[in-house]
Design a protein around this motif. Structure first.
Motif, mmCIF file in Angstrom:
data_model
loop_
_atom_site.group_PDB
_atom_site.id
_atom_site.type_symbol
_atom_site.label_atom_id
_atom_site.label_comp_id
_atom_site.label_asym_id
_atom_site.label_seq_id
_atom_site.Cartn_x
_atom_site.Cartn_y
_atom_site.Cartn_z
ATOM 1 N N LEU A 139 -41.232 -5.742 -6.448
ATOM 2 C CA LEU A 139 -42.206 -4.651 -6.517
ATOM 3 C C LEU A 139 -42.572 -4.124 -5.132
ATOM 4 N N VAL A 142 -40.711 -7.613 -15.848
ATOM 5 C CA VAL A 142 -41.007 -8.132 -14.518
ATOM 6 C C VAL A 142 -41.256 -9.637 -14.637
ATOM 7 N N ASP A 165 -37.600 -9.347 -10.374
ATOM 8 C CA ASP A 165 -38.548 -10.350 -9.928
ATOM 9 C C ASP A 165 -39.786 -9.650 -9.365
ATOM 10 N N VAL A 166 -40.928 -10.295 -9.469
ATOM 11 C CA VAL A 166 -42.163 -9.699 -9.004
ATOM 12 C C VAL A 166 -42.097 -9.325 -7.526
ATOM 13 N N LEU A 210 -45.049 -12.259 -12.804
ATOM 14 C CA LEU A 210 -46.426 -11.769 -12.847
ATOM 15 C C LEU A 210 -47.243 -12.615 -13.821
ATOM 16 N N SER A 268 -46.148 -10.424 -21.456
ATOM 17 C CA SER A 268 -45.576 -10.137 -20.147
ATOM 18 C C SER A 268 -45.748 -8.661 -19.792
ATOM 19 N N THR A 312 -47.388 -8.545 -3.461
ATOM 20 C CA THR A 312 -46.677 -9.519 -4.283
ATOM 21 C C THR A 312 -47.302 -10.899 -4.079
#
Length: 309
Positions: A186, A260, A182-183, A263, A164, A211
């Motif tokens: 970002l 994260v 959470d992605v 991803l 990860s 994202t």
């Protein structure tokens, strides 16, 4: 005159049988006949008497074989020795690695050295901003890299791990105390990317432009190395994505690493120039794959069987 024609002539003179000659040379009987005929045309005379039941040398074929044999044996032995030498895994193999010699790197090197003690390994750091420059310049023979690789001149091995990502941020950053993000979050973080000649797909893996839902991710500038990026992160000038093993290696009080979620995994593998493949590069990819397989099996044993759902 082609060596394949001479080889076919010598083998047929030994076997006196087209099918057995074809089998020894991994050819079809028709191809054997073509090669013999081509040689006869070059020489201007028949080398074999051929009937439906028998193959035998003509007087010209016997004289030609007697004259050819010493030179042919010398060439065949030289070719055999050269092939054997090409298969030997000796000398030095130069290995590129990215910033951090993780367990995948060091474990692969140990596995290779255990199998091939006659081959010395040299480790060369590869800058994040130019992952393939030293490979193409011949400064390394094979390099650890993120997969997949979309470079026509390069070949790659199988994935050696799947891990990860973690977001590195300053310990003063609002996300520093989070257990994970959470992605999609970002989109609210300016990411530090890469400069230099890194391929676009490589740069986007380190600093994705958006994202998964399409929200743009701001770019906070670019760096050439992980250490440059960590310095920018510590100064709170942006965040930077690292795979989990690299994040663990770079723990420091002024930088926090936050997992994260969402991803795609970071996959480490090996790449080499197709035209420069050697016995040593093939041997190293096999040793690395074996080490990865053993590591995965050991992890499964430690984790135990999964619970039924």
């Amino acid at each position: 005159m082609e060596f394949r024609e001479l080889e076919c002539f010598v083998v047929l003179s030994e076997e006196l049988h087209f099918a057995r000659t074809a089998e020894r040379l991994y050819l079809s009987p028709g191809r054997v006949s073509q090669l013999v005929h081509s040689l006869e045309v070059r020489l201007g005379g028949r080398l074999f008497h051929r009937t439906s039941r028998r193959v035998r040398l003509t007087s010209l074929g016997e004289r030609f074989l007697a004259d050819l044999r010493p030179s042919y044996d010398g060439i065949a032995n030289a070719v055999g020795r050269a092939k054997a030498a090409a298969r030997e895994v000796t000398g030095v193999i130069r290995l590129g690695f990215l910033a951090t010699p993780t367990d995948v790197v060091t474990g692969s090197v140990r596995a290779f050295e255990d199998r091939y003690p006659g081959c010395e390994t040299e480790l060369v750091e590869i800058p994040l901003s130019d992952p393939f420059g030293k490979l193409r310049a011949g400064q390394v023979d094979i390099t650890f890299t993120l997969l997949p690789v979309d470079e026509p001149d390069l070949a790659t091995g199988e994935g050696l791990n799947r891990v990860s990502y973690q977001l590195g941020v300053s310990s003063r950053h609002p996300l520093a105390t989070r257990t994970s993000i959470d992605v999609e979050e970002l989109a609210g973080v300016s990411l530090i990317g890469l400069d230099g000649p890194a391929p676009r797909t490589w740069r986007e893996r380190v600093a994705p432009p958006a994202t998964p839902s399409g929200r743009p991710i701001p770019l906070a500038g670019t760096v050439s190395t992980s250490q440059e990026g960590l310095t920018q992160v510590a100064l709170n000038r942006g965040g930077m994505l690292f795979c989990t093993p690299t994040a663990a290696h770079h723990r420091r009080p002024d930088v926090s690493f936050v997992p994260v979620m969402g991803l795609p995994p970071s996959i480490l593998g090996l790449a080499w120039v197709k035209a420069a493949e050697t016995a040593a590069t093939r041997a190293f990819t096999e040793a690395a794959a074996g080490h990865a397989l053993g590591t995965a099996a050991l992890k499964d044993c430690r984790d135990g069987p999964s619970s039924p759902s």
